[in-house]
Design an enzyme around this catalytic site. Structure first.
Site, PDB file in Angstrom:
ATOM      1  N   TYR A 124       0.849  -1.187   0.000  1.00  0.00           N
ATOM      2  CA  TYR A 124       0.000   0.000   0.000  1.00  0.00           C
ATOM      3  C   TYR A 124       0.885   1.238   0.000  1.00  0.00           C
ATOM      4  O   TYR A 124       1.773   1.380   0.851  1.00  0.00           O
ATOM      5  CB  TYR A 124      -0.938   0.044   1.205  1.00  0.00           C
ATOM      6  CG  TYR A 124      -1.838   1.259   1.131  1.00  0.00           C
ATOM      7  CD1 TYR A 124      -2.904   1.274   0.243  1.00  0.00           C
ATOM      8  CD2 TYR A 124      -1.574   2.397   1.875  1.00  0.00           C
ATOM      9  CE1 TYR A 124      -3.710   2.396   0.112  1.00  0.00           C
ATOM     10  CE2 TYR A 124      -2.377   3.523   1.756  1.00  0.00           C
ATOM     11  CZ  TYR A 124      -3.435   3.517   0.864  1.00  0.00           C
ATOM     12  OH  TYR A 124      -4.221   4.625   0.717  1.00  0.00           O
ATOM     13  N   GLN A 186     -10.381   0.717   1.816  1.00  0.00           N
ATOM     14  CA  GLN A 186     -10.910  -0.161   0.773  1.00  0.00           C
ATOM     15  C   GLN A 186      -9.796  -0.885   0.009  1.00  0.00           C
ATOM     16  O   GLN A 186      -9.975  -2.018  -0.453  1.00  0.00           O
ATOM     17  CB  GLN A 186     -11.806   0.624  -0.192  1.00  0.00           C
ATOM     18  CG  GLN A 186     -11.146   1.776  -0.913  1.00  0.00           C
ATOM     19  CD  GLN A 186     -11.276   3.090  -0.152  1.00  0.00           C
ATOM     20  OE1 GLN A 186     -11.356   3.108   1.057  1.00  0.00           O
ATOM     21  NE2 GLN A 186     -11.285   4.184  -0.899  1.00  0.00           N
ATOM     22  N   ASN A 209      -2.972   6.388   6.604  1.00  0.00           N
ATOM     23  CA  ASN A 209      -3.636   7.181   7.640  1.00  0.00           C
ATOM     24  C   ASN A 209      -4.326   6.266   8.648  1.00  0.00           C
ATOM     25  O   ASN A 209      -4.173   5.038   8.614  1.00  0.00           O
ATOM     26  CB  ASN A 209      -4.627   8.166   7.011  1.00  0.00           C
ATOM     27  CG  ASN A 209      -5.714   7.456   6.203  1.00  0.00           C
ATOM     28  OD1 ASN A 209      -6.003   6.274   6.405  1.00  0.00           O
ATOM     29  ND2 ASN A 209      -6.334   8.180   5.285  1.00  0.00           N
ATOM     30  N   SER A 232       4.222   9.490  12.066  1.00  0.00           N
ATOM     31  CA  SER A 232       5.676   9.544  12.063  1.00  0.00           C
ATOM     32  C   SER A 232       6.201  10.221  13.323  1.00  0.00           C
ATOM     33  O   SER A 232       5.533  11.069  13.925  1.00  0.00           O
ATOM     34  CB  SER A 232       6.174  10.312  10.837  1.00  0.00           C
ATOM     35  OG  SER A 232       5.787   9.666   9.655  1.00  0.00           O
ATOM     36  N   GLN A 254      10.248  15.675  10.248  1.00  0.00           N
ATOM     37  CA  GLN A 254       9.212  14.742  10.668  1.00  0.00           C
ATOM     38  C   GLN A 254       7.888  15.448  10.912  1.00  0.00           C
ATOM     39  O   GLN A 254       6.820  14.926  10.606  1.00  0.00           O
ATOM     40  CB  GLN A 254       9.635  14.013  11.944  1.00  0.00           C
ATOM     41  CG  GLN A 254      10.627  12.893  11.726  1.00  0.00           C
ATOM     42  CD  GLN A 254      10.089  11.824  10.785  1.00  0.00           C
ATOM     43  OE1 GLN A 254       9.103  11.184  11.075  1.00  0.00           O
ATOM     44  NE2 GLN A 254      10.738  11.637   9.658  1.00  0.00           N
ATOM     45  N   HIS A 257       5.257  15.756   8.093  1.00  0.00           N
ATOM     46  CA  HIS A 257       4.513  14.587   7.623  1.00  0.00           C
ATOM     47  C   HIS A 257       3.018  14.759   7.865  1.00  0.00           C
ATOM     48  O   HIS A 257       2.199  14.402   7.022  1.00  0.00           O
ATOM     49  CB  HIS A 257       4.998  13.316   8.333  1.00  0.00           C
ATOM     50  CG  HIS A 257       6.098  12.612   7.605  1.00  0.00           C
ATOM     51  ND1 HIS A 257       5.933  12.040   6.377  1.00  0.00           N
ATOM     52  CD2 HIS A 257       7.386  12.379   7.959  1.00  0.00           C
ATOM     53  CE1 HIS A 257       7.076  11.480   5.981  1.00  0.00           C
ATOM     54  NE2 HIS A 257       7.960  11.688   6.921  1.00  0.00           N
ATOM     55  N   GLU A 321      10.474   5.860  16.481  1.00  0.00           N
ATOM     56  CA  GLU A 321      10.606   5.334  15.129  1.00  0.00           C
ATOM     57  C   GLU A 321      11.994   5.673  14.582  1.00  0.00           C
ATOM     58  O   GLU A 321      12.697   4.826  14.039  1.00  0.00           O
ATOM     59  CB  GLU A 321       9.527   5.951  14.239  1.00  0.00           C
ATOM     60  CG  GLU A 321       9.617   5.541  12.779  1.00  0.00           C
ATOM     61  CD  GLU A 321       8.665   6.321  11.896  1.00  0.00           C
ATOM     62  OE1 GLU A 321       8.425   5.874  10.761  1.00  0.00           O
ATOM     63  OE2 GLU A 321       8.168   7.385  12.321  1.00  0.00           O
ATOM     64  N   HIS A 322      12.377   6.945  14.713  1.00  0.00           N
ATOM     65  CA  HIS A 322      13.698   7.409  14.287  1.00  0.00           C
ATOM     66  C   HIS A 322      14.417   8.008  15.490  1.00  0.00           C
ATOM     67  O   HIS A 322      13.813   8.789  16.244  1.00  0.00           O
ATOM     68  CB  HIS A 322      13.597   8.488  13.210  1.00  0.00           C
ATOM     69  CG  HIS A 322      12.788   8.093  12.024  1.00  0.00           C
ATOM     70  ND1 HIS A 322      11.465   8.458  11.871  1.00  0.00           N
ATOM     71  CD2 HIS A 322      13.112   7.372  10.930  1.00  0.00           C
ATOM     72  CE1 HIS A 322      11.011   7.988  10.723  1.00  0.00           C
ATOM     73  NE2 HIS A 322      11.982   7.319  10.140  1.00  0.00           N
ATOM     74  N   ASP A 355      15.041   7.988   4.933  1.00  0.00           N
ATOM     75  CA  ASP A 355      13.721   8.010   4.300  1.00  0.00           C
ATOM     76  C   ASP A 355      13.809   7.729   2.810  1.00  0.00           C
ATOM     77  O   ASP A 355      12.872   7.194   2.221  1.00  0.00           O
ATOM     78  CB  ASP A 355      13.064   9.381   4.503  1.00  0.00           C
ATOM     79  CG  ASP A 355      12.195   9.423   5.752  1.00  0.00           C
ATOM     80  OD1 ASP A 355      12.035   8.378   6.401  1.00  0.00           O
ATOM     81  OD2 ASP A 355      11.686  10.508   6.078  1.00  0.00           O
ATOM     82  N   GLU A 409       3.762 -36.102  29.277  1.00  0.00           N
ATOM     83  CA  GLU A 409       2.718 -35.158  28.913  1.00  0.00           C
ATOM     84  C   GLU A 409       1.402 -35.855  28.594  1.00  0.00           C
ATOM     85  O   GLU A 409       0.417 -35.197  28.253  1.00  0.00           O
ATOM     86  CB  GLU A 409       3.169 -34.337  27.687  1.00  0.00           C
ATOM     87  CG  GLU A 409       4.239 -33.298  28.024  1.00  0.00           C
ATOM     88  CD  GLU A 409       4.534 -32.344  26.882  1.00  0.00           C
ATOM     89  OE1 GLU A 409       5.123 -31.283  27.145  1.00  0.00           O
ATOM     90  OE2 GLU A 409       4.160 -32.656  25.726  1.00  0.00           O
ATOM     91  N   HIS A 414       2.562 -39.800  20.405  1.00  0.00           N
ATOM     92  CA  HIS A 414       3.877 -39.238  20.119  1.00  0.00           C
ATOM     93  C   HIS A 414       4.968 -40.258  20.447  1.00  0.00           C
ATOM     94  O   HIS A 414       5.922 -40.442  19.679  1.00  0.00           O
ATOM     95  CB  HIS A 414       4.112 -37.965  20.939  1.00  0.00           C
ATOM     96  CG  HIS A 414       3.425 -36.752  20.401  1.00  0.00           C
ATOM     97  ND1 HIS A 414       2.061 -36.638  20.353  1.00  0.00           N
ATOM     98  CD2 HIS A 414       3.925 -35.596  19.888  1.00  0.00           C
ATOM     99  CE1 HIS A 414       1.732 -35.465  19.843  1.00  0.00           C
ATOM    100  NE2 HIS A 414       2.853 -34.801  19.543  1.00  0.00           N
TER     101      HIS A 414
END
Length: 431
Positions: A124, A186, A209, A232, A254, A257, A321-322, A355, A409, A414
């Site tokens: 995506y 979607q 988003n 971000s 950042q 964004h 994140e960074h 990036d 067990e 087994h």
């Protein structure tokens, strides 16, 4: 930006609080979108394109002619930049391939692990106010290196029904041909469930988003996703050697964004605060997206701490994140860093290079998930399958261990799976 001077540890949760996002309010709307696509397929996608993007599509697929036209539309400088970025990203990700290592755990028993590409992956790529064509390279190149058989890319189009040419050109550099004009929740639904035009995939990658993020989380009972994601964020640790202009530039990079992005600066020098604030104000005025960046700065922080040890501890608590180490002894701090998506060391390592073009992947965990998640890598596009092979003697040597544990067990079958082989071998020897 809110200032904290020498905060006690009980204030760390307040400092590290992300902008509030109540995803529960989105769930009914996103669930409705997922259900519509699952039931109505392409018809639902075309309906949502008209509703959300203001475009009526006769075909969801991007035609080969559109990809060729995109290449002609891009300026030579941008095409050259994309090719350079591609080269670096490929080099970094190809180096992540691991040789098969066969291990003899004990005599007659050999175990190993091999990588197998996920056959069908969905990418995506946001295409709204800032079409992220760099994300195409970050996801498409490792998918190709891993050997994924089918790669599907979904991205929204504009009101004229066209996908941003840089996205299409980047896709062509990655060898991606299955490109579809659909975005938002979607698009996630289409890749998760499949439609008449869009193939169902086994794993979905890519940022988006809140609607996209919520959709990815809701379809996890059907497909795998790369990681939980959110807005971000960057955290900069600055000592007295940091250049406040560089720090301000990284924070704004950042902040632009989105208004829900978050930036934090932790410094060991009180005098650095005013210098950074002055640089922020000056640079903000020159940004085309200054309104967005200004809104992000409203819920960001500057924190003054006693020393770098405390700065790293607070950073690990936040799990950014960074992480940028704008300090003279940055390399000496690396072993202390336990939670970060990607780290940038020194005054000449801006987060922007990661990036776009240094080679590392920019698809990284946000919202504190760096405490447990890694960023996207070549391994993200693989399944790891383990193998084992036993000789007759190898089975004899381990039989007692397995049967003892299985019977303890209460799993007699087994135990029998081992014993039937041992008895058979003993019978063959007698005969």
């Amino acid at each position: 930006m809110k200032l904290y001077k020498y905060p006690t540890r009980d204030l760390w949760p307040e400092i590290g609080a992300r902008p509030l996002q109540d995803d529960r309010k989105l769930i009914p709307a996103v669930t409705g979108i997922l259900s519509a696509v699952q039931k109505k397929g392409d018809a639902a996608l075309r309906s949502f394109s008209k509703k959300f993007d203001g475009v009526e599509l006769t075909s969801l697929a991007v035609a080969p002619a559109e990809i060729k036209e995109a290449s002609r539309q891009l300026p030579p400088g941008l095409k050259a930049a994309l090719k350079q970025a591609k080269k670096n990203i490929e080099a970094f990700h190809r180096a992540q391939k691991e040789p098969v290592k066969k291990i003899t755990t004990q005599k007659g028993i050999t175990c190993w692990r091999e990588s197998r590409a996920i056959e069908k992956v969905g990418l995506y790529v946001p295409g709204g106010s800032a079409p992220l064509f760099s994300t195409v390279l970050m996801l498409g190149l490792p998918a190709r290196i891993a050997g994924c058989r089918e790669v599907v890319l979904c991205t929204p189009c504009n009101k004229e029904g066209n996908v941003h040419p840089a996205i299409l050109y980047a896709a062509s550099l990655c060898g991606i041909r299955n490109i579809f004009k659909t975005g938002g929740a979607q698009a996630i639904a289409a890749m998760a469930y499949g439609t008449e035009s869009i193939p169902q995939v086994f794993k979905i990658f890519g940022p988006g988003n809140q609607y996209v993020t919520t959709a990815k989380q809701l379809v996890q009972n059907r497909v795998a996703i790369d990681m939980p994601a959110g807005p971000s964020e960057v955290l900069v640790i600055a000592d007295g050697t940091a250049d406040p202009r560089f720090v301000a530039a990284d924070l704004l990079a950042q902040a632009e964004h989105g208004p829900d992005s978050q930036v934090i600066c932790i410094t060991t020098q009180t005098g650095m605060v005013k210098k950074i604030e002055t640089a922020l104000a000056a640079q903000l005025k020159a940004l085309p997206r200054q309104d967005i960046a200004a809104r992000a700065l409203e819920h960001s922080r500057i924190v003054v701490v006693k020393n770098l040890k405390e700065a790293v501890a607070l950073s690990n608590f936040y799990a950014p994140e960074h992480l940028i180490l704008a300090c003279k002894t940055g390399n000496g701090l690396l072993k202390s860093i336990t939670a970060a998506g990607s780290v940038f060391i020194g005054n000449h390592s801006p987060e922007s290079v990661g990036d776009y073009a240094s080679g590392t992947n920019h698809t990284l965990p946000t919202n504190g998930y760096a405490t447990a998640y890694s960023g996207v890598s070549l391994d993200s596009f693989y399944k790891k399958i383990t193998f084992q092979q036993l000789s007759t003697q190898g089975l004899k040597h381990i039989a007692g261990t397995v049967t003892t544990m299985a019977e303890a067990e209460g799993l007699q079958a087994h135990s029998n799976a081992v014993n039937v082989r041992i008895r058979n071998e003993q019978s063959e020897i007698r005969n």
